[in-house]
Structures are given as C-alpha cells and as structure tokens.
Motif scaffolding. Structure first.
Motif, short mmCIF file in Angstrom:
data_model
loop_
_atom_site.label_atom_id
_atom_site.label_comp_id
_atom_site.label_asym_id
_atom_site.label_seq_id
_atom_site.Cartn_x
_atom_site.Cartn_y
_atom_site.Cartn_z
N GLY A 31 0.81 -1.20 0.00
CA GLY A 31 0.00 0.00 0.00
C GLY A 31 0.85 1.25 0.00
N GLY A 32 0.42 2.23 -0.76
CA GLY A 32 1.07 3.54 -0.78
C GLY A 32 0.16 4.58 -0.16
N ALA A 33 0.71 5.44 0.67
CA ALA A 33 -0.07 6.44 1.39
C ALA A 33 0.43 7.84 1.06
CB ALA A 33 -0.01 6.16 2.89
N TRP A 34 -0.10 8.84 1.75
CA TRP A 34 0.19 10.25 1.48
C TRP A 34 1.67 10.57 1.71
CZ3 TRP A 34 -0.99 14.30 -1.07
CH2 TRP A 34 -0.83 15.60 -0.59
N LEU A 35 2.21 10.23 2.89
CA LEU A 35 3.60 10.51 3.18
C LEU A 35 4.49 9.62 2.33
CD1 LEU A 35 5.47 12.24 5.05
CD2 LEU A 35 5.55 10.26 6.55
N GLY A 91 10.82 11.64 16.13
CA GLY A 91 9.65 10.83 15.83
C GLY A 91 8.47 11.63 15.33
N ARG A 92 8.73 12.83 14.83
CA ARG A 92 7.66 13.71 14.32
C ARG A 92 7.90 13.98 12.84
NH1 ARG A 92 8.04 18.71 18.17
NH2 ARG A 92 5.97 19.21 17.38
N GLU A 93 8.12 12.91 12.09
CA GLU A 93 8.47 13.08 10.68
C GLU A 93 7.36 13.73 9.87
OE1 GLU A 93 9.37 9.24 9.14
OE2 GLU A 93 7.32 8.48 9.33
N ASN A 94 6.14 13.74 10.36
CA ASN A 94 5.06 14.43 9.66
C ASN A 94 5.31 15.93 9.54
OD1 ASN A 94 4.57 14.38 12.59
ND2 ASN A 94 2.72 15.55 12.11
N LEU A 95 6.21 16.47 10.36
CA LEU A 95 6.52 17.90 10.32
C LEU A 95 7.84 18.19 9.60
CD1 LEU A 95 5.49 18.88 13.97
CD2 LEU A 95 4.12 18.99 11.88
N CYS A 96 8.44 17.19 8.99
CA CYS A 96 9.72 17.37 8.29
C CYS A 96 9.58 18.42 7.19
CB CYS A 96 10.16 16.04 7.68
SG CYS A 96 11.65 16.17 6.65
N PRO A 97 10.42 19.46 7.19
CA PRO A 97 10.33 20.49 6.15
C PRO A 97 10.62 19.97 4.75
CG PRO A 97 11.57 21.31 8.03
CD PRO A 97 11.40 19.84 8.24
N ALA A 98 11.30 18.83 4.65
CA ALA A 98 11.63 18.26 3.35
C ALA A 98 10.71 17.11 2.96
CB ALA A 98 13.08 17.77 3.34
N SER A 99 9.58 16.97 3.64
CA SER A 99 8.66 15.86 3.37
C SER A 99 8.12 15.93 1.95
CB SER A 99 7.52 15.85 4.38
OG SER A 99 6.85 17.10 4.40
N ARG A 100 7.82 14.76 1.39
CA ARG A 100 7.27 14.63 0.05
C ARG A 100 6.02 13.77 0.11
NH1 ARG A 100 10.13 15.30 -4.46
NH2 ARG A 100 9.52 13.28 -5.32
N TYR A 101 5.12 14.00 -0.87
CA TYR A 101 3.80 13.39 -0.80
C TYR A 101 3.39 12.76 -2.13
CZ TYR A 101 3.89 16.04 3.45
OH TYR A 101 4.27 16.53 4.67
N THR A 102 2.76 11.59 -2.00
CA THR A 102 2.29 10.85 -3.17
C THR A 102 1.12 11.58 -3.81
OG1 THR A 102 2.94 8.79 -2.08
CG2 THR A 102 1.46 8.61 -3.97
N GLY A 103 1.19 11.75 -5.12
CA GLY A 103 0.12 12.44 -5.83
C GLY A 103 0.23 13.95 -5.79
N TRP A 104 1.29 14.46 -5.16
CA TRP A 104 1.54 15.91 -5.11
C TRP A 104 2.97 16.20 -5.58
CZ3 TRP A 104 1.06 19.32 -0.05
CH2 TRP A 104 0.83 20.66 -0.41
N ASP A 105 3.93 15.48 -5.00
CA ASP A 105 5.33 15.62 -5.41
C ASP A 105 5.74 14.57 -6.44
OD1 ASP A 105 6.36 17.81 -3.61
OD2 ASP A 105 5.59 16.42 -2.11
N ALA A 106 4.95 13.53 -6.59
CA ALA A 106 5.24 12.45 -7.53
C ALA A 106 3.91 11.83 -7.93
CB ALA A 106 6.16 11.41 -6.91
N ASP A 107 3.89 11.15 -9.07
CA ASP A 107 2.66 10.55 -9.55
C ASP A 107 2.11 9.54 -8.55
OD1 ASP A 107 2.62 11.99 -11.90
OD2 ASP A 107 3.58 10.42 -13.10
N GLY A 108 0.78 9.54 -8.44
CA GLY A 108 0.10 8.67 -7.50
C GLY A 108 -0.69 7.56 -8.17
N GLY A 109 -1.85 7.25 -7.58
CA GLY A 109 -2.55 6.03 -7.92
C GLY A 109 -3.78 6.14 -8.79
N PHE A 110 -4.07 7.33 -9.35
CA PHE A 110 -5.17 7.43 -10.32
C PHE A 110 -4.67 6.87 -11.66
CE2 PHE A 110 -8.25 10.96 -8.73
CZ PHE A 110 -8.22 10.46 -7.44
N ALA A 111 -4.22 5.63 -11.65
CA ALA A 111 -3.59 5.02 -12.81
C ALA A 111 -3.55 3.51 -12.59
CB ALA A 111 -2.17 5.57 -12.99
N ASP A 112 -3.08 2.81 -13.61
CA ASP A 112 -3.02 1.34 -13.49
C ASP A 112 -1.67 0.84 -12.99
OD1 ASP A 112 -1.55 1.90 -15.74
OD2 ASP A 112 -2.84 0.80 -17.13
#
Length: 345
Positions: free
Chosen positions: A99-103, A116-137
């Motif tokens: 499974g692939g998620a947002w983070l 342990g607060r990686e959700n606040l990482c200034p360099a965080s990247r996101y599926t479907g925003w910074d790279a192609d996501g799952g609206f595809a095959d």
C-alpha cells in the motif's frame, strides 16, 4: 498466506493527471498515457488494484492546494501488487500486496524526524503531489514508505485505510479523547466513518454533525449515539471534537460545543477561513484548538493493526478508473457514501 503471482511488468502508465487546476465542472483531470521507468534504488513498481479518492485529491484538482509539479497523477490511497523491485529493497518481493499512502519521503535527519515527528519534516514529500500517485493502473513507490497489506481483504476495502483511515486515526489521537469520553465529529465522509469506529471500539460516545442525510444514516448504522446538522448542538457537552469538513465556519461552532478543557482537532489539509473567535465563548476554560498535519509511518502501522484487530467496516463506493472525473464530482457534491475508490480495468 502465500503471495499471489505478479502480473506482467507494465511498460506504460495509463490514468489521469491534474492538467489545469480548477472547479471540478471545468474538467481539471485529463487522461494520460506515459512511459513508466523501471523502479530505482529502494522503489517498488505496483500494478494498481485500487486507489481511494481523498478530499485532498479534490483540493489538488481544484487548486485549493497549489501544484508542486505540472501534470501530476493524483491519488495516495494505493493498493497494488509488486511487479518489480529496485536495488536495495527489503521487506517486499514480487507478488506481494503493498500500500502507498500520502507521506512519501522525509529527510530522516532534521530535528522533527529525529524526534519521531516526521510528519513535520520540512523536506517531506507526498504521493500524488510531489510524484505521480494512484489514479492510474501502475505506480512507483518508495519501499520504505509502503505498507505490507493482507491478501484476505478486498483491495477496494483496503484503499481508504491508507489515508482516510490513517489521518482519521491521527486526528482522533490529537483530539485527546479521554477513556469513555464524548466525541463530536463534524463532517462524516471517508475519514470520519473510520475514526468513529476506532473511538466506539475504545468505549467513546460519538455524536455526528453533518449536512448529509445519507452520512447521518451511515453514522447511526455504525453506532453513533446521535446525529444532527453540522451547525447544530450535540445533546451533551463534548470532551473532544474532530472537524473533518473543510469549513472554517464550523470551528467556532465546534469550540462552543466543547466542555471545559475539551479539545478540537482540525483534520484537513485545507480549511476555508475561520471567522473571528471570542475568547470567553470559544477558548476560555482551557479549551484547546489543534491542527493535524499529515501522519507518521508509525501512525500508519498503529492504525492498520487497530483496524485489523477491531474488524473495521469500510463503506465504499467503487468507480471504474475511467470514471475518475465523476468520482471527484460526486465527492465535491457530497454524493459519496463512505469512501470513493477507483478500480483499474
């Protein structure tokens, strides 16, 4: 259970991308077909079985969230089979369900990651925003941010767990709900209907406030003690509340419904403007207002284990992949019961 055999490795990706952000009626999604590179170091190539449609995808399509790159394939609730793995991948093999998620990535070295607060990482990247996501095959995912998924549950049921479920779980924890507490939920879509079940399993009393009659009916079926209009007042003061609807006008409404020392967690990545608050009416008596930002991988692991333990019920409205624009429009119009899920092929 043995992993299923993997399909053939695809050489192209067919799906949908956000070409011109704007209102759903303007057609922000465009059909695309692209060459798909081989997975690089630490990456998995998935043949997508299902992808949930999240309100964040709607915000990206409509331009509420500025695009990070042009013509990106949205979708970050991805369930698929591993058809190829790049060098350095451990923990997954060909045929596994993942499974692939947002983070999608963090730096791993900043003070937030180290704490342990990686959700606040200034360099965080996101599926479907910074790279192609799952609206595809097909989709490429970093293996370190993917989740192993069971084979004994349908892909359509698993997909909403990967964002709606995970972020709802984090929002529930951010709401500081005490044992046996009284929880108010404002808005009752994909994320809310999963978070509500976790709260109920932990002994909470749940009150749901939403404009959708269909959602109110689902809330009652799942065990809510009361349902009402989003701007109404619950039948008793709340220890905690979660705002899932992206409506800033509801912040003072929910704060007024809190008991002394109660906490409101705002779960969305986007919220319309909050009207002025009055200190005595909305914040005095140590009422708390908290935001929720993304999630950590530990949130994901904890939630998926919890969902399996309590036998969480996932209400889905499936759509073929070629009807992705319709799924987004239905989400925008509050016509989806539970979670919308795209199914390729």
């Amino acid at each position: 259970m043995a992993a299923a055999s993997a399909p053939d490795v695809p050489d192209a990706l067919s799906g949908w991308a956000v070409e011109r952000p704007g209102p759903v009626a303007s057609g922000p999604l465009a059909a695309v077909r692209r060459a798909l590179p081989a997975p690089g170091h630490g990456e998995l190539l998935l043949r997508v079985e299902a992808c949930g449609v999240c309100r964040t995808d709607l915000h990206l399509a409509e331009g509420d969230l500025p695009p990070h790159r042009p013509s990106t394939v949205p979708g970050h609730e991805i369930v698929g089979r591993v058809v190829a793995a790049g060098p350095g991948v451990t923990g997954f093999r060909t045929g596994d369900r993942a499974g692939g998620a947002w983070l999608r990535g963090t730096c791993g070295s900043c003070r937030y990651c180290r704490a342990g607060r990686e959700n606040l990482c200034p360099a965080s990247r996101y599926t479907g925003w910074d790279a192609d996501g799952g609206f595809a095959d097909a989709a490429l995912l970093p293996a370190d941010y993917a989740y192993p998924l069971p084979d004994d549950r349908s892909a359509t049921e698993l997909a909403p767990l990967l964002c709606a479920g995970i972020i709802g779980y984090r929002a529930l924890r951010r709401s500081a709900l005490p044992p046996g507490g009284r929880l108010g939920i404002y808005g009752f879509g994909a994320s809310a209907h999963l978070a509500a079940q976790v709260a109920l399993a932990e002994g909470a009393t749940v009150h749901v406030l939403t404009r959708s009659a269909q959602a109110r009916q689902l809330a009652l079926e799942l065990g809510a003690s009361s349902v009402g209009d989003a701007y109404g007042r619950p039948p008793e003061p709340l220890d905690s509340a979660i705002l899932f609807a992206p409506v800033g006008d509801l912040v003072p409404v929910a704060l007024e419904a809190l008991d002394r020392s109660g906490t409101l967690a705002v779960a969305g990545i986007h919220l319309s403007d909050i009207p002025p608050l009055t200190y005595r009416t909305h914040l005095f008596y140590e009422r708390n207002l908290r935001s929720v930002t993304s999630n950590t991988r530990e949130d994901g692991r904890e939630f998926l284990a919890t969902a399996a333990r309590i036998g969480i019920r996932v209400t889905v409205s499936p759509y073929p992949l070629d009807r992705a624009p319709e799924a987004l429009a239905d989400l925008a119009g509050d016509r989806v019961r539970g979670a919308a899920v795209l199914v390729p092929g």
